[in-house]
Design a protein around this motif. Structure first.
Motif, PDB file in Angstrom:
ATOM      1  N   ALA A 336      -1.363  -4.121  -4.887  1.00 43.54           N
ATOM      2  CA  ALA A 336      -0.689  -4.237  -3.598  1.00 43.54           C
ATOM      3  C   ALA A 336      -1.546  -3.564  -2.522  1.00 43.54           C
ATOM      4  O   ALA A 336      -2.464  -2.782  -2.832  1.00 43.54           O
ATOM      5  CB  ALA A 336       0.688  -3.585  -3.664  1.00 43.54           C
ATOM      6  N   LEU A 337      -1.254  -3.846  -1.269  1.00 42.42           N
ATOM      7  CA  LEU A 337      -2.069  -3.318  -0.178  1.00 42.42           C
ATOM      8  C   LEU A 337      -2.128  -1.789  -0.201  1.00 42.42           C
ATOM      9  O   LEU A 337      -3.187  -1.205   0.064  1.00 42.42           O
ATOM     10  CB  LEU A 337      -1.529  -3.814   1.169  1.00 42.42           C
ATOM     11  CG  LEU A 337      -2.323  -3.417   2.418  1.00 42.42           C
ATOM     12  CD1 LEU A 337      -3.769  -3.909   2.331  1.00 42.42           C
ATOM     13  CD2 LEU A 337      -1.646  -3.966   3.676  1.00 42.42           C
ATOM     14  N   HIS A 338      -1.028  -1.138  -0.530  1.00 39.72           N
ATOM     15  CA  HIS A 338      -1.042   0.327  -0.528  1.00 39.72           C
ATOM     16  C   HIS A 338      -1.891   0.912  -1.658  1.00 39.72           C
ATOM     17  O   HIS A 338      -2.172   2.107  -1.663  1.00 39.72           O
ATOM     18  CB  HIS A 338       0.396   0.884  -0.604  1.00 39.72           C
ATOM     19  CG  HIS A 338       1.062   0.674  -1.930  1.00 39.72           C
ATOM     20  ND1 HIS A 338       1.820  -0.445  -2.221  1.00 39.72           N
ATOM     21  CD2 HIS A 338       1.070   1.430  -3.060  1.00 39.72           C
ATOM     22  CE1 HIS A 338       2.272  -0.351  -3.462  1.00 39.72           C
ATOM     23  NE2 HIS A 338       1.828   0.768  -3.986  1.00 39.72           N
ATOM     24  N   GLU A 339      -2.357   0.059  -2.586  1.00 40.15           N
ATOM     25  CA  GLU A 339      -3.211   0.510  -3.683  1.00 40.15           C
ATOM     26  C   GLU A 339      -4.689   0.211  -3.440  1.00 40.15           C
ATOM     27  O   GLU A 339      -5.512   0.363  -4.345  1.00 40.15           O
ATOM     28  CB  GLU A 339      -2.781  -0.169  -4.984  1.00 40.15           C
ATOM     29  CG  GLU A 339      -1.349   0.116  -5.415  1.00 40.15           C
ATOM     30  CD  GLU A 339      -0.938  -0.716  -6.620  1.00 40.15           C
ATOM     31  OE1 GLU A 339      -0.731  -0.123  -7.693  1.00 40.15           O
ATOM     32  OE2 GLU A 339      -0.832  -1.949  -6.462  1.00 40.15           O
ATOM     33  N   VAL A 340      -5.053  -0.176  -2.231  1.00 44.00           N
ATOM     34  CA  VAL A 340      -6.412  -0.637  -1.971  1.00 44.00           C
ATOM     35  C   VAL A 340      -7.445   0.468  -2.194  1.00 44.00           C
ATOM     36  O   VAL A 340      -8.567   0.200  -2.632  1.00 44.00           O
ATOM     37  CB  VAL A 340      -6.518  -1.235  -0.551  1.00 44.00           C
ATOM     38  CG1 VAL A 340      -6.319  -0.177   0.528  1.00 44.00           C
ATOM     39  CG2 VAL A 340      -7.844  -1.959  -0.365  1.00 44.00           C
TER      40      VAL A 340
END
Length: 358
Positions: A336-340
């Motif tokens: 997910a984006l928050h895990e980039v």
């Protein structure tokens, strides 16, 4: 919307809420379906490519058009599109000579601020794209409309890794059937080079990487041989596998002076070396001028694989749809984006072939 911004070199991306700027007359709003995590983004964040920050990072993405500017003609709302590395004007000296990857007007079309932070700071997007976000606003010249049922996570890779790798094979080196190919670096772009060499009919494809997981993946992509450069002399081993001569074509996909020199040494006289990896701006190499002339080798830059996006992307999609090109195997992790930031860490550690933000 949420976007991942590079604020300072050497620091993590900041995933934060931003306000997108409304599209101009030639702009397109795209809801991002997937975005690949590429070493070039890491190089910008780390300062090896010292672009001014802040920037919305990410440049390998696909999605659906949600809004268009008043003068947009190439796409419509609801179209699926792939973002391309560099906008193409179609009219400059390079574009009219079939070198659209060198478009003179690309920077002017991609440098506008695209989002506004909570403190009012206006922020542009890397390469005019900024795919580490829920949506992006881009010049229409930065996207290519596609008609396919392939999933976004596969289409995203066509935006950079696949076109760069296949383009290096077909546009830059022009690999011939029955030839020998060595590929130094077997990450995402390297795997694309290997698949391109297989499609081109190369008889021997040598994948070179110090990481076992990447060498194993290379065999699945079409490599006939692998070399661990930490365990043997790279050039000597390539020559041993090619009748003592060296490879007909060598692709350097690391972007480091040491491996560029090794690529030269691993290539036969009269062969071709394609420089696919992106070095840091201060990297230099030293070569023998006598050897440069007498060995009759061709040392080629390969920016974006010499890709003409509107010509090449539909061909790449057709290769994938007919099973000649395996895109699914390239996607080895989804985040997910928050895990980039963890995806960037894993990329630096060599843990994945290609991580996709979905």
């Amino acid at each position: 919307m949420l976007a991942a911004l590079g604020l300072e070199h050497g620091h993590h991306l900041s995933v934060e809420k931003v306000d997108p700027r409304p599209p101009g007359p030639h702009d397109v709003d795209v809801r991002i379906g997937a975005s690949g995590v590429c070493h070039t983004d890491v190089a910008v964040l780390g300062g090896q490519l010292p672009l001014p920050l802040p920037l919305v990072l990410g440049h390998e993405g696909a999605g659906v058009v949600t809004e268009i500017g008043s003068e947009v003609t190439s796409v419509a709302v609801g179209d699926r599109v792939i973002g391309t590395v560099g906008a193409v004007c179609g009219t400059c000296w390079y574009c009219v000579r079939d070198m659209t990857h060198l478009c003179d007007n690309s920077q002017a079309m991609t440098s506008a601020p695209r989002v506004t932070r909570a403190d009012g700071t206006e922020v542009p997007a890397f390469l005019g794209l900024g795919t580490f976000a829920e949506a992006m606003t881009v010049h229409e010249a930065s996207v290519v409309r596609v008609t396919t049922d392939l999933p976004d996570e596969q289409l995203a890779l066509i935006g950079c890794a696949i076109t760069t790798g296949l383009g290096a094979v077909f546009n830059t080196a022009k690999v011939k059937p029955g030839s020998s190919v060595a590929v130094i670096g077997s990450g995402g772009v390297g795997q694309a080079v290997i698949q391109g060499a297989r499609i081109a009919g190369a008889a021997r494809i040598i994948a070179i990487d110090p990481l076992e997981n990447k060498r194993s993946a290379a065999l699945g992509s079409g490599a006939t041989d692998t070399i661990d450069p930490a365990a043997t002399d790279l050039a000597d081993e390539v020559r041993r596998l090619t009748g003592g001569r060296g490879a007909d074509y060598t692709f350097e996909v690391v972007g480091h002076p040491t491996t560029i020199t090794q690529a030269w040494e691993a290539t036969r006289r009269g062969g071709t070396i394609a420089l696919v990896g992106m070095p840091s701006v201060d990297a230099t190499i030293t070569m023998s001028a006598f050897q440069l002339a007498s060995d009759d080798k061709r040392l080629c830059g390969s920016l974006y694989g010499g890709t003409q996006a509107r010509r090449d992307i539909p061909l790449i999609i057709e290769l994938a749809e007919t099973g000649r090109l395996d895109l699914a195997s390239m996607v080895t992790r989804r985040v997910a984006l928050h895990e980039v930031n963890d995806a960037i860490r894993a990329l630096d550690a060599g843990e994945q072939i290609r991580t996709v933000v979905v």
